[in-house]
Scaffold this active site. Structure first.
Site, PDB file in Angstrom:
ATOM      1  CB  SER A 102     -51.440  11.502  19.184  1.00 15.64           C
ATOM      2  OG  SER A 102     -51.276  12.564  20.092  1.00 15.64           O
ATOM      3  NE  ARG A 103     -49.534  11.723  11.645  1.00 16.10           N
ATOM      4  CZ  ARG A 103     -49.492  13.058  11.734  1.00 16.10           C
ATOM      5  NH1 ARG A 103     -50.428  13.727  12.407  1.00 16.10           N
ATOM      6  NH2 ARG A 103     -48.521  13.729  11.142  1.00 16.10           N
TER       7      ARG A 103
END
Ligand code: FMN
Length: 219
Positions: free
Chosen positions: A197-198
Site C-alpha cells: 500500500s505504498r
C-alpha cells in the site's frame, strides 16, 4: 505497441510490494555494514547487476545528468567508481564535486541512495584497479574519448586498432592519466524497502561529525 498504447500501458502497471519490514532498531549502526548485509542478499538472490548504480552529477549551473556506473569498491567510507576523467561526468565533477548514486534491486524491492562530495581516488588505487582489468578493457580505455562525438563506429575501431598495435609487446599496459576512480563520500545514505500500500520503510543515515544518526522518514 504504438506510443499511445505504451502510454496507456505505463499508466496501468501497478504492483504492490511484499511485506518485508526494515526497522530502525534492527539495522546496523554503520551504513556500510548495512550495505554489506543487503549486498549479500542481493548476490544470493541472483540479481544480475547488483553493483550497477545510477550516478547523478550536475554542471556549474546545477544542470543535472544521470547514467549507470558500477560501484567497484568502498574505501574510507566512500563508494568508488571508475571512469574517464574527461567524460561528461568527469567534467561535471571538476566543476561541481557533488553527486548522488542510487542502486535499485527490483527483485528485493530495495533501493539504496548515497549523496555527498566526490573526489578522485589516489593514483595508486586507480593503477591497481586498472592493472586488474582484462587487456581489451585497458585498450578500450585508451581508445575511447568518452562522451566526445565520433564521426562513426569506424573511427573508434581505428583507435582500438592503433592502441592494440601500440601495446602489442607491452606486458603491463599503463593506465591513461585521463582514466581513474572517484570516491563519493556520502553524508546521507538511505535504505528503502518496498511495503504494501505504498507504506514503504525508509531508514536514513545522516553523518554527524564522525558518527551516523539513524532516522526514519515518511514514505
Ligand atoms: C550496467 C552499466 C554499467 C556501466 N558501468 C560504467 C562504469 O563503471 N564506468 C563508466 O565510465 N561507464 C559505465 N557505463 C556507461 C555509462 O552509463 C555512460 O554511458 C558513460 O560513462 C558516459 O557517461 P557520461 O557521458 O555521462 O560521462 C555503464 C553502463 C551500464 C548500462
Amino acid at each position: 505497441m504504438s506510443l499511445e498504447e505504451v502510454k496507456n500501458y505505463m499508466n496501468s502497471i501497478r504492483r504492490d510490494f511484499a511485506d518485508r519490514p526494515l526497522n530502525e532498531n534492527s539495522v546496523k549502526d554503520n551504513p556500510f555494514e548495512q550495505y554489506a548485509t543487503w549486498f549479500e542478499e542481493a548476490v544470493n538472490s541472483q540479481i544480475l547487476d547488483p553493483s550497477a548504480m545510477n550516478l547523478s552529477t550536475a554542471d556549474a549551473k546545477a544542470k543535472p545528468t544521470s547514467r549507470i556506473v558500477y560501484l567497484r569498491d568502498i574505501i574510507d567510507s566512500g563508494i568508488v567508481f571508475y571512469t574517464n576523467y574527461n567524460s561528461q561526468k568527469g567534467k561535471n565533477l571538476a566543476e561541481n564535486p557533488q553527486a548522488s548514486a542510487t542502486l535499485f534491486w527490483s527483485e528485493l524491492e530495495r533501493q539504496i541512495r548515497f549523496e555527498g562530495e566526490v573526489e578522485k581516488v589516489a593514483d595508486e588505487v586507480s593503477d591497481k584497479y586498472f592493472a586488474a582489468r582484462p587487456k581489451e578493457s585497458k585498450i578500450g580505455a585508451w581508445a575511447s574519448h568518452q562522451s566526445d562525438v565520433l564521426a562513426d563506429r569506424k573511427e573508434l575501431e581505428e583507435q582500438v586498432k592503433f592502441f592494440t598495435e601500440k601495446f602489442k609487446d607491452t606486458k603491463d599496459i599503463p593506465r591513461p592519466d585521463f582514466w581513474g576512480g572517484y570516491r563519493l563520500i556520502p553524508n546521507r545514505i538511505e535504505f528503502w524497502q518496498g511495503r504494501p500500500s505504498r507504506l514503504h520503510d525508509r531508514i536514513v543515515y545522516l553523518k554527524k561529525d564522525n558518527d551516523w544518526q539513524i532516522v526514519r522518514v515518511n514514505p
